[in-house]
Write a protein that holds these residues in place. Structure first.
Motif, PDB file in Angstrom:
ATOM      1  N   GLU A   8      57.826  34.162 -80.631  1.00 51.86           N
ATOM      2  CA  GLU A   8      57.587  32.758 -80.272  1.00 51.86           C
ATOM      3  C   GLU A   8      58.805  31.911 -80.618  1.00 51.86           C
ATOM      4  OE1 GLU A   8      54.110  29.458 -81.090  1.00 51.86           O
ATOM      5  OE2 GLU A   8      54.909  30.617 -82.763  1.00 51.86           O
ATOM      6  N   SER A  14      60.185  31.713 -66.704  1.00 51.05           N
ATOM      7  CA  SER A  14      59.717  33.035 -67.138  1.00 51.05           C
ATOM      8  C   SER A  14      59.448  33.039 -68.643  1.00 51.05           C
ATOM      9  CB  SER A  14      60.757  34.094 -66.778  1.00 51.05           C
ATOM     10  OG  SER A  14      60.391  35.365 -67.291  1.00 51.05           O
ATOM     11  N   LYS A  56      56.261  31.130 -69.327  1.00 52.50           N
ATOM     12  CA  LYS A  56      55.102  31.954 -69.004  1.00 52.50           C
ATOM     13  C   LYS A  56      54.881  33.009 -70.082  1.00 52.50           C
ATOM     14  CE  LYS A  56      53.128  34.720 -65.268  1.00 52.50           C
ATOM     15  NZ  LYS A  56      53.350  35.286 -63.909  1.00 52.50           N
ATOM     16  N   ARG A  57      55.979  33.588 -70.526  1.00 48.37           N
ATOM     17  CA  ARG A  57      55.851  34.605 -71.582  1.00 48.37           C
ATOM     18  C   ARG A  57      55.319  33.985 -72.869  1.00 48.37           C
ATOM     19  NH1 ARG A  57      54.404  39.358 -73.286  1.00 48.37           N
ATOM     20  NH2 ARG A  57      55.510  39.990 -75.206  1.00 48.37           N
ATOM     21  N   GLU A 107      53.358  31.407 -73.105  1.00 46.10           N
ATOM     22  CA  GLU A 107      51.920  31.196 -72.922  1.00 46.10           C
ATOM     23  C   GLU A 107      51.150  32.504 -73.080  1.00 46.10           C
ATOM     24  OE1 GLU A 107      51.505  29.419 -69.126  1.00 46.10           O
ATOM     25  OE2 GLU A 107      52.277  27.442 -69.740  1.00 46.10           O
ATOM     26  N   GLU A 108      51.718  33.582 -72.546  1.00 47.95           N
ATOM     27  CA  GLU A 108      51.023  34.875 -72.627  1.00 47.95           C
ATOM     28  C   GLU A 108      50.892  35.345 -74.080  1.00 47.95           C
ATOM     29  OE1 GLU A 108      53.286  37.499 -70.204  1.00 47.95           O
ATOM     30  OE2 GLU A 108      52.479  36.748 -68.284  1.00 47.95           O
ATOM     31  N   ILE A 109      52.004  35.271 -74.801  1.00 46.72           N
ATOM     32  CA  ILE A 109      51.911  35.776 -76.176  1.00 46.72           C
ATOM     33  C   ILE A 109      51.062  34.843 -77.042  1.00 46.72           C
ATOM     34  CG2 ILE A 109      54.116  36.980 -76.014  1.00 46.72           C
ATOM     35  CD1 ILE A 109      55.356  34.749 -77.703  1.00 46.72           C
ATOM     36  N   THR A 110      51.115  33.525 -76.718  1.00 44.05           N
ATOM     37  CA  THR A 110      50.251  32.592 -77.459  1.00 44.05           C
ATOM     38  C   THR A 110      48.787  32.907 -77.202  1.00 44.05           C
ATOM     39  OG1 THR A 110      51.944  30.859 -77.341  1.00 44.05           O
ATOM     40  CG2 THR A 110      49.685  30.168 -77.840  1.00 44.05           C
ATOM     41  N   SER A 111      48.456  33.151 -75.930  1.00 42.93           N
ATOM     42  CA  SER A 111      47.074  33.514 -75.589  1.00 42.93           C
ATOM     43  C   SER A 111      46.674  34.833 -76.250  1.00 42.93           C
ATOM     44  CB  SER A 111      46.935  33.617 -74.066  1.00 42.93           C
ATOM     45  OG  SER A 111      45.635  34.062 -73.719  1.00 42.93           O
ATOM     46  N   THR A 112      47.623  35.777 -76.217  1.00 47.30           N
ATOM     47  CA  THR A 112      47.337  37.080 -76.851  1.00 47.30           C
ATOM     48  C   THR A 112      47.144  36.911 -78.359  1.00 47.30           C
ATOM     49  OG1 THR A 112      48.655  38.216 -75.165  1.00 47.30           O
ATOM     50  CG2 THR A 112      48.197  39.412 -77.206  1.00 47.30           C
ATOM     51  N   GLU A 135      43.784  35.346 -79.000  1.00 43.59           N
ATOM     52  CA  GLU A 135      42.745  36.360 -78.802  1.00 43.59           C
ATOM     53  C   GLU A 135      42.729  37.355 -79.966  1.00 43.59           C
ATOM     54  OE1 GLU A 135      41.395  39.754 -75.510  1.00 43.59           O
ATOM     55  OE2 GLU A 135      43.131  38.457 -75.146  1.00 43.59           O
TER      56      GLU A 135
END
Length: 689
Positions: free
Chosen positions: A152, A227, A230-231, A233-238, A241
């Protein structure tokens, strides 16, 4: 002479109507009266047989009265035997049933305890497995969080570098590669697996070389920045979760730990209760078996005694019946007219016989006076027998002397027995008193042991309550800390989203101002991005020149300042989130270790409590056993006093009385021995005359 004087005072008529008692009435002494009446009949020429019949009838009445009395006593004895036999039989039956039940209950209780021990071991394994799972998940979560935070931070720095590069290119800045942001952009492009051609184009552009126009370079950088966004956001969401999954797993494992701990506490308490129950059942079995054995022995002894007494009484009844029959037959024979006439004719009437008997009687009277004096004082049956033998008409005193010798020997044996009895009593009483002191000392020790065990039990119970309260408080603190951490993380996620949205809004505002004031720095917003912000309409066309151009630089500078402050705040919040997470994880680790210490201490104290309860039960059983021994010793002492007190307290008096009896008998023996010689001389003289 005393007897003759009494006989001479009586008339022949009075003999047929009343009985004269020279000595106390007794079935054996009555025979002396028969001899007396025989002499009297010879002197007075009266018929003495009616007196004999009267005496026999009195004996018959007395024996019948004794029979009635003995029948009543034996009826009570039979009632005693029957009642105690029934009670003992009932107690034996109940004891056997209880022993059988206890022999069944003990294996069942032991099997239950073994089952509880097995279940307790399984619960402890479950608890250990749950703790290990939590520790493993926590370690994995920390590893994932560290990776997330590193990526991050890297993405945010790269994205910030991209933003700076794009802004600089749009402003026409050259030589950008020499800046930290420029180097960061190149490194980010290489790390993002961007094509070598694009990397070289950007590097060339940054070095003011041929590598493409600014629009193309800005497009490459924006594409890479998007990009990265987006990445991110993906790792934050992961990450979110993963945090949720971890919290869910942690909550599930905490529930498993709580359930396992409750089961361990329950099974530990149950194990202690079953251990105490098994000990109590075994003690109960021992006590019941001992009582049953005593009851069975008592039942056998009771039956033996009752049967022996019944047999003995049957013999007494038979002897008494035979005695009554003999008396009845004798009365029948002596009371007939022929017998009366025959005795009247057969009795002697010469004065010479009376004179001869008078000389013999004087000798007898002297010995009799000695014997009767002792008999009246000590009421000894054998003395009455000797007195009766002295009164007898048999020539010579050899049999009487033999009786006296036998009685003297018997008195000496009795004295020897008393001596032995007194020595035995003194020895047994001393031994019993010593045993009583020893048992009292043992009872004091047992009471002290019980008091100590009870104190240990109370202390352990109090400590277990304190440990339970500490565990409950710790679990509550962990739950509160977990809830607080969850709330803080959710607030951080929400604040991060809001901060990112604010940054995008600031960029949007700057871009909108640049569109008017700095068209070269303006970037066309993408449709999707525009939809995520407040929809703003374009400013209406100006009708003339505007003075806002000068002020626009200040506004954009303010927006930049706000953006920088916001990013600084975001970095601070990120660091705070990281510190909070680390502190939470450390708190969880410390709490887990503390709880494990509490649980281990509780398990140890529960085992100690079970041991203390078992020891207390054994001590109470020992106290009951010692109390029984004390009771038995007291009973033995009472029996000893009942047997020995009379002998000990009357020992000197009995010894003095025996010595007096022996002395009197020796004198009587001396008198009789001398009298027999004089009697022979008297009879010889009369025969010569």
């Amino acid at each position: 002479t005393r007897w003759l004087k009494a006989i001479k005072r009586l008339s022949a008529d009075s003999l047929s109507t009343r009985t004269v008692w020279i000595s106390p009435p007794h079935p054996l002494i009555d025979m002396r009266v028969i001899a007396c009446t025989t002499v009297f009949a010879a002197a007075t020429q009266a018929n003495p047989i009616r007196k004999v019949v009267s005496l026999l009838q009195n004996m018959q009445t007395k024996i019948e009265a004794e029979a009635e009395r003995d029948d009543a006593l034996f009826a009570k004895f039979e009632c005693y035997c029957n009642t105690n036999s029934e009670k003992t039989s009932a107690a034996i039956t109940a004891g056997k049933a209880k022993v059988q039940q206890l022999e069944t209950d003990i294996p069942e209780a032991q099997a239950q305890r073994s089952q509880v021990v097995s279940e307790l071991a399984q619960h402890k394994q479950d608890r250990t497995a749950a703790n290990e799972a939590v520790e493993e998940a926590t370690a994995q979560r920390k590893k994932e969080n560290d990776a997330f935070e590193a990526e991050e931070a890297d993405l945010k720095q790269n994205k910030a570098a991209m933003d700076s590069a794009i802004a600089a290119i749009e402003k026409g800045m050259t030589g950008f590669l020499q800046t930290a942001a420029g180097s960061r952009v190149v490194q980010a492009m290489k790390a993002a697996d961007v094509g070598d051609e694009d990397v070289q184009s950007v590097q060339a552009f940054f070095q003011n070389k041929e590598g493409g126009n600014s629009g193309e370079i800005v497009g490459i950088l924006k594409e890479l920045r998007d990009s990265m966004s987006k990445r991110l956001e993906e790792i934050t969401s992961t990450e979110q979760e993963a945090v949720a999954n971890y919290n869910e797993l942690r909550a599930a494992k905490n529930r498993e730990l709580s359930a396992a701990q409750e089961a361990i506490e329950e099974k530990t308490q149950r194990q202690g209760e079953l251990a105490v129950k098994v000990a109590e059942l075994k003690n109960d079995l021992d006590e019941t078996s001992t009582t049953l054995e005593k009851d069975e022995d008592y039942s056998v002894q009771l039956k033996r005694n009752c049967d022996s007494k019944a047999k003995e009484y049957e013999g007494i009844k038979k002897t008494r019946s035979e005695e009554l029959l003999a008396l009845a037959d004798t009365i029948k024979v002596l009371n007939s007219d022929d017998a009366l006439e025959l005795f009247k004719k057969a009795l002697p009437s010469s004065e010479s016989l009376l004179q001869l008997q008078t000389t013999d009687m004087e000798v007898r009277s002297e010995a009799l006076e000695l014997v009767q004096g002792v008999a009246r004082k000590f009421h000894h049956t054998k003395l009455d027998l000797i007195a009766m033998a002295i009164r007898g008409k048999k020539k010579g005193f050899a049999d009487v002397v033999k009786l006296i010798d036998e009685m003297i020997a018997a008195l000496k044996v009795e004295q020897t027995d008393d001596d032995a009895k007194v020595a035995y009593c003194e020895k047994e009483i001393d031994a019993t008193e010593d045993k009583q002191k020893q048992l009292k000392h043992e009872m004091d020790g047992v009471e002290a042991h019980i008091a100590a065990d009870e104190n240990d039990v109370d202390t352990l119970q109090m400590e277990l309550k304190e440990l339970a309260a500490s565990i409950k408080s710790l679990d509550k603190s962990v739950a509160e800390a977990t809830e607080q951490r969850k709330t803080e993380h959710e607030e951080y996620i929400q604040n991060s989203a809001e901060d990112n949205a604010a940054l995008e809004l600031i960029e949007f505002a700057k871009n909108r101002l640049n569109k008017f004031y700095n068209p070269k720095q303006h970037k066309e917003p993408e449709a999707e991005e525009a939809e995520s912000f407040i929809q703003l309409t374009d400013a209406p066309p100006a009708f003339g020149s505007s003075s806002g151009g000068a002020a626009s630089g200040g506004v954009i500078g303010m927006l930049d300042k706000i953006r920088d402050d916001l990013k600084t705040s975001m970095n601070e919040e990120s660091l705070e989130e990281k510190d909070s997470q680390e502190e939470y994880e450390q708190l969880m680790a410390d709490s887990s270790a503390t709880r494990a210490t509490y649980v281990a201490a509780r398990t140890e104290k529960e085992a100690a409590l079970a041991d203390a309860n078992a020891d207390l039960t054994d001590a109470k059983s020992q106290r009951a056993e010692t109390a029984g021994d004390i009771s038995e010793t007291k009973e033995a002492m009472r029996n000893l006093h009942g047997t020995c007190d009379f002998v000990q307290s009357n020992y000197d008096a009995r010894k003095s009385a025996r010595n007096e009896e022996i002395e009197a008998l020796d004198k009587a023996k001396s008198v009789l021995s001398g009298a027999s010689v004089s009697l022979i001389q008297t009879k010889t003289f009369l025969s010569r005359k």
